[in-house]
Design an enzyme around this catalytic site. Structure first.
Site, PDB file in Angstrom:
ATOM      1  N   CYS A 138       0.814  -1.334  -0.047  1.00 14.10           N
ATOM      2  CA  CYS A 138       0.056  -0.024  -0.028  1.00 14.10           C
ATOM      3  C   CYS A 138       0.896   1.430   0.044  1.00 14.10           C
ATOM      4  O   CYS A 138       0.421   2.517  -0.320  1.00 14.10           O
ATOM      5  CB  CYS A 138      -0.895   0.065   1.149  1.00 14.10           C
ATOM      6  SG  CYS A 138      -0.210   0.081   2.805  1.00 14.10           S
ATOM      7  N   GLU A 150       2.871  -6.529   9.114  1.00 14.31           N
ATOM      8  CA  GLU A 150       2.247  -6.689   7.597  1.00 14.31           C
ATOM      9  C   GLU A 150       3.339  -6.897   6.677  1.00 14.31           C
ATOM     10  O   GLU A 150       3.420  -7.934   5.918  1.00 14.31           O
ATOM     11  CB  GLU A 150       1.334  -6.179   7.224  1.00 14.31           C
ATOM     12  CG  GLU A 150      -0.168  -6.242   7.825  1.00 14.31           C
ATOM     13  CD  GLU A 150      -0.263  -5.320   9.169  1.00 14.31           C
ATOM     14  OE1 GLU A 150       0.747  -4.432   9.284  1.00 14.31           O
ATOM     15  OE2 GLU A 150      -1.327  -5.255   9.864  1.00 14.31           O
ATOM     16  N   GLY A 181     -13.637  -5.338   1.038  1.00 16.71           N
ATOM     17  CA  GLY A 181     -12.661  -6.062   0.744  1.00 16.71           C
ATOM     18  C   GLY A 181     -12.602  -7.318   1.220  1.00 16.71           C
ATOM     19  O   GLY A 181     -13.234  -7.585   2.735  1.00 16.71           O
TER      20      GLY A 181
END
Length: 445
Positions: A45, A116, A189
């Site tokens: 991202c 992440e 999502g």
């Protein structure tokens, strides 16, 4: 030679990064760049990176590949090449492992220490292996990145400081939410980031969370704690009664229309018209947290009355300053890992010369044993003695070769072999699998 091209929130505005992320090239296509024999692509991202194994050792091939890649990204994203070039960092040689190790450890993230990114780096390596674009050099690099990430997290204390991007966004949302238990939440999502968002929401005490997906995969979330799958066509209705909208989806090339059921167009997954239509039915405020890259929500949605939009650019501006001591320890571990990686690479480069020496000595041993057999002087004891002496003879030079490779490069020992024994070193004779196996032992130290 290892080369990295990196575009991140540190080098580009989120508008440029947003468009480039949408134009990311798969690793297989990177192999068509000039002189590139291996590639791993990372797209998250807040960063887009290509790790390349370039054939030649000079700077010209890496620059040629970089320029070609910049041109392709510019055409795909419809951005001037000069804009892409200005947003791109070109890293070579020792700067490549230092950068990747820091990235995998969460030290280059919007929220320092985010958890992440390590998994995203590992998945990028897996995709490269599956697509056949991984080389021994890149394999060595990404194995060490995973090892370094684990060491940083267990030894530096950065985990206690670092927060994921999702948790940082929800921290910012905290003051706008009356009570998490009663909050009406919509999640767009179904991927790994969306699932992590659902976990983070439940940790805060959120009740039911309505889940929708522009790809129609909301049913995959059924059964997850608190998730209630809803059809995409119901999004406007859901937003009319929502307090919080969280979006985290990888938008397809042709994205959902501005309104569910309308003709698809190229644009954000959640259009401003959809949000405006939904808010006509209520006076309650709506907070929108857009974690998507490319952006999932039209920026104009933030101008709709009663709507507040927290996008990645806004979240980045509020990222907390990391605890200096923990961050310093993490940086020290990255530096040590970079040194270990350089030593491992140098030792691996010495392998052809070491094998050439052993082949030469083995040949002399076989000649001597044949001579003993012709004279009738061979015996198991004699053979063991000769082979033991040969092993002792090779051990010290082999050890010396590895040390010289680290401090002065592999060429000096190879040159000495040619001068003293007339032995020529050919790197092509080394089996890559054997070298990688040896390096894994080195990297685990």
């Amino acid at each position: 030679m290892l080369v990295c091209l990196s575009v991140s929130f540190r080098t580009a505005g989120f508008d440029v990064l947003d468009r480039l992320t949408g134009a990311a090239l798969p690793a297989a296509e990177l192999l068509t760049l000039p002189g590139v024999r291996g590639a791993v692509a990372i797209s998250t991202c807040n960063r887009l990176e290509a790790y390349l194994d370039v054939e030649a050792a000079g700077e010209a091939p890496s620059s040629s590949a970089a320029e070609e890649l910049i041109g392709r990204l510019a055409r795909s994203a419809r951005i001037p090449p000069a804009t892409v070039r200005a947003a791109t960092r070109l890293l070579t040689r020792s700067r490549v492992p230092a950068h990747l190790f820091a990235v995998a450890s969460g030290l280059e993230s919007v929220a320092v220490g985010e958890v992440e990114i390590a998994g995203q780096v590992r998945r990028s390596a897996v995709l490269a292996r599956e697509s056949g674009t991984m080389t021994p050099e890149l394999e060595r690099l990404f194995q060490m990145a995973s090892t370094t990430s684990r060491r940083v997290r267990t030894g530096s204390g950065i985990d206690a400081v670092g927060r994921s991007l999702i948790r940082l966004a929800l921290d910012l949302a905290e003051s706008r939410i009356r009570t998490w238990r009663e909050a009406r939440i919509v999640l767009v999502g179904t991927g790994s980031y969306a699932r992590a968002a659902l976990v983070a929401l439940r940790e805060r005490g959120a009740g039911e969370v309505d889940v929708v997906s522009p790809s129609g995969r909301e049913a995959t979330m059924a059964g997850r704690d608190g998730a209630v799958p809803r059809p995409w066509e119901r999004l406007a209705h859901l937003l009319a009664g929502a307090d919080l909208l969280v979006t985290s989806t990888v938008a397809p090339a042709t994205r959902a229309g501005a309104l569910p059921g309308t003709a698809p167009d190229i644009g954000p997954v959640v259009g401003a018209r959809l949000v405006a239509q939904a808010r006509e039915r209520t006076r309650d405020p709506l907070l929108v947290v857009d974690l998507g890259m490319p952006a999932n929500v039209d920026a104009a949605a933030g101008e709709v009355s009663g709507v507040e939009l927290l996008d990645l650019a806004t979240i980045a501006r509020h990222a907390p300053v990391a605890d200096l001591e923990a961050s310093a320890r993490a940086r020290d571990e990255v530096a040590r890992a970079t040194d270990r990686f350089a030593a491992a690479v140098a030792e691996a480069e010495a392998t052809p010369a070491i094998l050439a020496l052993r082949d030469h000595v083995d040949g002399l041993v076989e000649e001597e044993l044949a001579r003993l057999r012709r004279r009738g002087e061979d015996s198991p004891e004699a053979e063991r003695a000769v082979r033991h002496f040969a092993a002792m003879l090779v051990h010290a030079p082999s050890t010396r070769a590895r040390r010289l490779a680290v401090t002065e490069g592999p060429d000096r020992f190879a040159g000495a072999l040619g001068t003293v024994f007339g032995v020529e070193v050919e790197a092509a004779g080394v089996e890559a699998a054997g070298v990688i196996a040896a390096e894994r032992a080195i990297l685990s130290r």
